[in-house]
Scaffold this motif. Structure first.
Motif, PDB file in Angstrom:
ATOM      1  N   PRO A   1       0.800  -1.086   0.004  1.00  0.00           N
ATOM      2  CA  PRO A   1       0.051   0.055   0.080  1.00  0.00           C
ATOM      3  C   PRO A   1       0.769   1.600  -0.072  1.00  0.00           C
ATOM      4  O   PRO A   1       1.644   1.700   0.460  1.00  0.00           O
ATOM      5  N   GLY A   2       0.667   1.920  -0.110  1.00  0.00           N
ATOM      6  CA  GLY A   2       0.964   3.629  -0.600  1.00  0.00           C
ATOM      7  C   GLY A   2      -0.291   4.655  -0.859  1.00  0.00           C
ATOM      8  O   GLY A   2      -1.386   4.595  -1.283  1.00  0.00           O
ATOM      9  N   PRO A   3       0.777   6.143  -1.190  1.00  0.00           N
ATOM     10  CA  PRO A   3       0.110   7.573  -1.307  1.00  0.00           C
ATOM     11  C   PRO A   3      -0.714   7.220  -2.496  1.00  0.00           C
ATOM     12  O   PRO A   3      -0.060   6.501  -3.893  1.00  0.00           O
ATOM     13  N   GLU A   4      -1.933   7.213  -3.414  1.00  0.00           N
ATOM     14  CA  GLU A   4      -2.614   7.439  -4.614  1.00  0.00           C
ATOM     15  C   GLU A   4      -3.902   8.489  -4.529  1.00  0.00           C
ATOM     16  O   GLU A   4      -4.575   8.328  -4.538  1.00  0.00           O
ATOM     17  N   ASP A   5      -2.607   9.526  -4.472  1.00  0.00           N
ATOM     18  CA  ASP A   5      -3.319  11.362  -4.697  1.00  0.00           C
ATOM     19  C   ASP A   5      -4.916  11.623  -5.555  1.00  0.00           C
ATOM     20  O   ASP A   5      -5.218  12.070  -4.752  1.00  0.00           O
ATOM     21  N   LYS A   6      -4.851  10.950  -6.561  1.00  0.00           N
ATOM     22  CA  LYS A   6      -5.607  10.913  -7.828  1.00  0.00           C
ATOM     23  C   LYS A   6      -6.225   9.804  -7.791  1.00  0.00           C
ATOM     24  O   LYS A   6      -7.272   9.276  -8.799  1.00  0.00           O
ATOM     25  N   LEU A   7      -7.060   9.142  -6.509  1.00  0.00           N
ATOM     26  CA  LEU A   7      -7.548   8.115  -6.495  1.00  0.00           C
ATOM     27  C   LEU A   7      -9.372   8.103  -7.148  1.00  0.00           C
ATOM     28  O   LEU A   7      -9.483   9.058  -6.563  1.00  0.00           O
ATOM     29  N   HIS A   8      -9.894   7.990  -7.895  1.00  0.00           N
ATOM     30  CA  HIS A   8     -11.330   8.309  -8.745  1.00  0.00           C
ATOM     31  C   HIS A   8     -12.372   8.585  -7.376  1.00  0.00           C
ATOM     32  O   HIS A   8     -12.563   7.679  -6.986  1.00  0.00           O
ATOM     33  N   ASP A   9     -13.598   9.019  -7.637  1.00  0.00           N
ATOM     34  CA  ASP A   9     -14.398   9.499  -6.839  1.00  0.00           C
ATOM     35  C   ASP A   9     -14.817   8.508  -5.195  1.00  0.00           C
ATOM     36  O   ASP A   9     -14.449   8.568  -4.863  1.00  0.00           O
ATOM     37  N   GLN A  10     -15.441   7.642  -5.319  1.00  0.00           N
ATOM     38  CA  GLN A  10     -15.969   6.577  -4.555  1.00  0.00           C
ATOM     39  C   GLN A  10     -14.514   5.486  -3.702  1.00  0.00           C
ATOM     40  O   GLN A  10     -14.646   5.303  -2.917  1.00  0.00           O
ATOM     41  N   CYS A  11     -13.619   6.255  -4.738  1.00  0.00           N
ATOM     42  CA  CYS A  11     -12.741   5.297  -4.015  1.00  0.00           C
ATOM     43  C   CYS A  11     -11.195   5.832  -3.765  1.00  0.00           C
ATOM     44  O   CYS A  11     -10.460   5.674  -3.039  1.00  0.00           O
ATOM     45  N   SER A  12     -11.670   7.399  -3.455  1.00  0.00           N
ATOM     46  CA  SER A  12     -10.621   8.131  -3.411  1.00  0.00           C
ATOM     47  C   SER A  12     -10.706   8.526  -1.585  1.00  0.00           C
ATOM     48  O   SER A  12      -9.502   9.115  -1.104  1.00  0.00           O
ATOM     49  N   PRO A  13     -11.398   8.191  -0.944  1.00  0.00           N
ATOM     50  CA  PRO A  13     -11.674   8.027   1.191  1.00  0.00           C
ATOM     51  C   PRO A  13     -10.065   6.940   0.609  1.00  0.00           C
ATOM     52  O   PRO A  13      -9.685   7.751   1.723  1.00  0.00           O
ATOM     53  N   TRP A  14      -9.630   6.622   0.058  1.00  0.00           N
ATOM     54  CA  TRP A  14      -8.375   4.985   0.744  1.00  0.00           C
ATOM     55  C   TRP A  14      -7.453   6.310  -0.118  1.00  0.00           C
ATOM     56  O   TRP A  14      -5.876   5.369  -0.183  1.00  0.00           O
ATOM     57  N   LYS A  15      -7.163   7.794  -0.556  1.00  0.00           N
ATOM     58  CA  LYS A  15      -6.247   8.458  -1.169  1.00  0.00           C
ATOM     59  C   LYS A  15      -4.700   8.104  -0.697  1.00  0.00           C
ATOM     60  O   LYS A  15      -3.541   8.282  -0.843  1.00  0.00           O
ATOM     61  N   LYS A  16      -4.844   8.359   1.068  1.00  0.00           N
ATOM     62  CA  LYS A  16      -4.038   8.365   1.927  1.00  0.00           C
ATOM     63  C   LYS A  16      -2.533   7.326   1.383  1.00  0.00           C
ATOM     64  O   LYS A  16      -1.997   6.949   1.401  1.00  0.00           O
ATOM     65  N   ASN A  17      -3.107   6.066   1.754  1.00  0.00           N
ATOM     66  CA  ASN A  17      -2.981   4.445   1.588  1.00  0.00           C
ATOM     67  C   ASN A  17      -3.724   3.614   0.816  1.00  0.00           C
ATOM     68  O   ASN A  17      -4.678   3.249   1.762  1.00  0.00           O
ATOM     69  N   ALA A  18      -2.960   3.873   0.019  1.00  0.00           N
ATOM     70  CA  ALA A  18      -4.057   2.324  -0.760  1.00  0.00           C
ATOM     71  C   ALA A  18      -3.897   1.116  -2.207  1.00  0.00           C
ATOM     72  O   ALA A  18      -2.215   1.267  -1.761  1.00  0.00           O
ATOM     73  N   CYS A  19      -4.202  -0.174  -1.528  1.00  0.00           N
ATOM     74  CA  CYS A  19      -3.736  -1.152  -2.273  1.00  0.00           C
ATOM     75  C   CYS A  19      -4.174  -1.009  -3.448  1.00  0.00           C
ATOM     76  O   CYS A  19      -3.803  -1.871  -4.341  1.00  0.00           O
ATOM     77  N   CYS A  20      -4.765  -0.606  -4.157  1.00  0.00           N
ATOM     78  CA  CYS A  20      -4.964   0.201  -5.252  1.00  0.00           C
ATOM     79  C   CYS A  20      -4.383   1.165  -6.777  1.00  0.00           C
ATOM     80  O   CYS A  20      -4.190   2.016  -6.097  1.00  0.00           O
ATOM     81  N   SER A  21      -4.406   0.820  -7.745  1.00  0.00           N
ATOM     82  CA  SER A  21      -3.832   2.572  -8.387  1.00  0.00           C
ATOM     83  C   SER A  21      -4.869   3.120  -9.054  1.00  0.00           C
ATOM     84  O   SER A  21      -6.284   2.516  -8.931  1.00  0.00           O
ATOM     85  N   VAL A  22      -4.391   4.361  -9.620  1.00  0.00           N
ATOM     86  CA  VAL A  22      -5.696   5.567 -10.185  1.00  0.00           C
ATOM     87  C   VAL A  22      -6.502   4.857 -11.180  1.00  0.00           C
ATOM     88  O   VAL A  22      -7.571   5.119 -10.849  1.00  0.00           O
ATOM     89  N   ASN A  23      -5.793   3.801 -11.923  1.00  0.00           N
ATOM     90  CA  ASN A  23      -6.974   2.975 -13.155  1.00  0.00           C
ATOM     91  C   ASN A  23      -7.786   2.457 -12.073  1.00  0.00           C
ATOM     92  O   ASN A  23      -8.098   2.046 -13.287  1.00  0.00           O
ATOM     93  N   THR A  24      -7.331   1.426 -11.714  1.00  0.00           N
ATOM     94  CA  THR A  24      -8.534   0.550 -11.089  1.00  0.00           C
ATOM     95  C   THR A  24      -9.083   0.993 -10.507  1.00  0.00           C
ATOM     96  O   THR A  24     -10.507   0.392 -10.359  1.00  0.00           O
TER      97      THR A  24
END
Length: 257
Positions: A45-68
């Motif tokens: 996991p790690g930061p993903e500042d541009k997570l889309h819409d409903q996935c954005s709550p995890w942007k500080k520490n995420a297991c998903c990419s922006v594309n996912t």
């Protein structure tokens, strides 16, 4: 002498029972801040500042990419080619819960205590019996009860000949509350017991929230820590304690009359 034989037999039987449990899917030993070994998850996991819409709550520490996170919001996306509208148009109020469910599954680094090994072509790990907060399950069911589906277990049994899931032959479309008469039926069964509805509510620190305000922090971090400590407390595997007691009583009667 008789009691010594009893002890030896008891140890042998308990070892056999323990060994039988070892054949079941094994949980991870690293339980905090981890990502599943699955189809689209990052390795760490790690930061993903541009997570889309409903996935954005995890942007500080995420297991998903922006594309996912973007694909999680699409119908029949490349993630799993899953068609939410397999029985006609799914109501938007219902679909948002499935999008949020996908975001939780793909993005959360706080599911470690419930990750299990699996032998599947498309993933090596899954989650099992994640304690979903009761309000999240209740609202999910209420918002989806008037949408339509044809199955109770969405993990398997679909017709994939078209490249995306369609209802199998003789599977009739009915309202959600026909296939899922209660909130627990929906949340527990739809993904092969990935979730288990909790008796605890949001903010309790004892259940995973599908929805949360990131401005207030991620409440699931505390929940994961609690269950990780419980898992690592050194307790016997489930069922071994009662088995040990029963075997002791049986063997005592056998040898000592």
């Amino acid at each position: 002498m008789a009691w010594r034989m009893t002890q030896l037999l008891l140890l042998a039987l308990v070892a056999a029972a323990w060994g039988a449990q070892s054949g079941t899917p094994q949980a991870r030993t690293d339980l905090l801040n981890v990502c599943m070994n699955a189809k689209h998850h990052k390795t760490k996991p790690g930061p993903e500042d541009k997570l889309h819409d409903q996935c954005s709550p995890w942007k500080k520490n995420a297991c998903c990419s922006v594309n996912t996170s973007q694909e999680a919001h699409k119908d029949i996306s490349y993630l799993y080619r899953f068609n939410w509208d397999h029985c006609g148009k799914m109501e938007p109020a219902c679909k948002r819960h499935f999008i949020q469910d996908t975001c939780l599954y793909e993005c959360s680094p706080n599911l470690g205590p419930w990750i299990q090994e699996v032998n599947q072509s498309w993933r090596k790990e899954r989650v099992l019996n994640v304690p979903l907060c009761k309000e999240d399950c209740q609202i999910w069911w209420e918002d989806c009860r008037t949408s339509y589906t044809c199955k109770t277990n969405w993990h398997k049994g679909w017709n994939w000949t078209s490249g995306y899931n369609q209802c199998p032959v003789r599977a009739a479309c009915h309202r959600f509350d026909f296939y899922f008469p209660t909130p627990a039926a929906l949340c527990n069964e739809i993904w092969s017991h990935s979730f288990k509805v909790s008796n605890y509510g949001r903010g309790s620190g004892r259940c995973i929230q599908m929805w949360f305000d990131p401005a207030q922090g991620n409440p699931n971090e505390e929940v994961a820590k609690f269950y990780a400590e419980t898992t690592n407390s050194g307790a016997m595997p489930q069922g071994i304690g009662p088995l040990l007691l029963n075997l002791t009583q049986i063997l005592q009667r056998w040898f000592l009359g």
